[in-house]
Design a protein around this motif. Structure first.
Motif, PDB file in Angstrom:
ATOM      1  N   THR A  90      49.815  11.607  13.155  1.00  0.00           N
ATOM      2  CA  THR A  90      50.195  13.012  13.241  1.00  0.00           C
ATOM      3  C   THR A  90      49.304  13.847  12.326  1.00  0.00           C
ATOM      4  N   LEU A  93      52.519  14.049   2.669  1.00  0.00           N
ATOM      5  CA  LEU A  93      52.676  13.788   4.103  1.00  0.00           C
ATOM      6  C   LEU A  93      51.392  13.216   4.689  1.00  0.00           C
ATOM      7  N   LEU A 143      51.578   9.581   3.993  1.00  0.00           N
ATOM      8  CA  LEU A 143      52.527   8.900   4.868  1.00  0.00           C
ATOM      9  C   LEU A 143      52.067   8.858   6.318  1.00  0.00           C
ATOM     10  N   ALA A 144      51.163   9.787   6.689  1.00  0.00           N
ATOM     11  CA  ALA A 144      50.689   9.823   8.073  1.00  0.00           C
ATOM     12  C   ALA A 144      49.941   8.558   8.454  1.00  0.00           C
ATOM     13  N   CYS A 198      51.023   5.619   7.822  1.00  0.00           N
ATOM     14  CA  CYS A 198      52.015   4.547   7.955  1.00  0.00           C
ATOM     15  C   CYS A 198      52.631   4.559   9.360  1.00  0.00           C
ATOM     16  N   LEU A 216      55.207   5.606  10.809  1.00  0.00           N
ATOM     17  CA  LEU A 216      56.306   6.549  10.927  1.00  0.00           C
ATOM     18  C   LEU A 216      56.074   7.436  12.139  1.00  0.00           C
ATOM     19  N   LEU A 256      58.120  11.671  10.160  1.00  0.00           N
ATOM     20  CA  LEU A 256      57.130  12.168   9.201  1.00  0.00           C
ATOM     21  C   LEU A 256      57.356  13.651   8.904  1.00  0.00           C
ATOM     22  N   TYR A 284      56.948   5.869   0.894  1.00  0.00           N
ATOM     23  CA  TYR A 284      57.349   5.214   2.137  1.00  0.00           C
ATOM     24  C   TYR A 284      58.761   4.633   2.017  1.00  0.00           C
TER      25      TYR A 284
END
Length: 288
Positions: free
Chosen positions: A3, A99, A102-103, A105, A107, A112, A240
């Motif tokens: 994302t 973010l 985390l993008a 990972c 998710l 996210l 995470y």
């Protein structure tokens, strides 16, 4: 496809925190570009990444925010989420970088995007100000207003999670996080060591880094004579774990996985319990 995490200015796209931090998509000058170019830029991100999460601060010019909503409306897409948290600009930049971490990972886009609201609870954001005369985002008493006109006065202000204001001094600090954090500092037109020499040690900051002060910070704080700071969780594994530990639900409207009670892409909320009824059972009849 990961994302896309987008911001409205290059100064909100912080350097990577680690090797897994994805680049930010910078939607700079949306209000100054022809509308068709702005629509094409966002459509290109959707084509490349599937979903786009745009973060911007409450000091972003109204024309930029209006253009964002216009573009999203013209695209008629539930793949663009607009997120404007109750945070100062530097903290918005920190949240956007988290973010971006985390993008990388596993998710989903809804989880996210929803994580932005969750992670705001773990940010401590404020500033050292030379004047609070024009500060309207944090409650300021009459004494503080009067002191702000005295030469040499400086004020430590916590905007999030709980607003607080103190007169900065060697023995005066603001309430900080009860867990290990790093601190990011953006220096404006103010010379002081209070943030790095007094506040950071009191908050037991595990590290301190400096960056460029976002252009919107002066508007948010009501003065350019400031030093903005934000304490945050830097480790991807911790971020995470926080997000993955929250129960996920499926948006009843667009069907993506989310956390929380509101889908950040289509803005749908769960229907009232009274509307969730079981399908009636039809009895078999003779010849039926």
């Amino acid at each position: 496809m990961p994302t896309a995490i987008a911001v409205t200015g290059a100064d909100l796209a912080l350097p990577p925190q680690d090797e897994r931090t994805l680049p930010a998509a910078v939607l700079d000058g949306l209000d100054r570009r022809p509308l068709d170019e702005a629509v094409a830029a966002v459509q290109s991100l959707i084509d490349q990444h599937g979903h786009v999460v745009v973060l911007y601060s409450r000091a972003t010019p109204p024309a930029v925010e209006q253009r964002l909503h216009t573009v999203r409306s013209l695209l008629e897409s539930d793949r663009v989420a607009l997120f404007r948290p109750e945070l100062p600009p530097l903290a918005v930049a920190v949240l956007a970088r988290q973010l971006r971490q985390l993008a990388s990972c596993d998710l989903g886009p809804g989880v996210l995007a929803s994580a932005g609201r969750l992670l705001t609870h773990y940010l401590h954001a404020g500033a050292l100000l030379a004047s609070v005369a024009r500060l309207d985002r944090v409650p300021v008493g009459l004494k503080s207003h009067a002191r702000s006109w005295m030469p040499g006065s400086q004020f430590g202000v916590l905007a999030h999670p709980q607003p607080q204001l103190v007169k900065a001094g060697p023995e005066t600090v603001l309430p900080g996080p009860e867990f290990g954090t790093w601190m990011l500092v953006g220096r404006g037109q103010l010379q002081s060591d209070w943030v790095s020499g007094v506040l950071a040690p009191a908050w037991h900051a595990q590290g301190l880094r400096e960056t460029e002060l976002p252009a919107e910070s002066a508007r948010w704080w009501g003065t350019g004579r400031l030093i903005e700071f934000c304490a945050y969780l830097p480790d991807l594994s911790v971020l995470y774990q926080l997000v993955a530990s929250v129960r996920q639900t499926v948006c009843h409207w667009c069907g993506i996985d989310v956390i929380g009670d509101r889908c950040v892409f289509c803005s749908a909320t769960p229907p009232p319990a009274s509307e969730i009824t079981a399908r009636p059972v039809r009895a078999l009849t003779a010849g039926g």
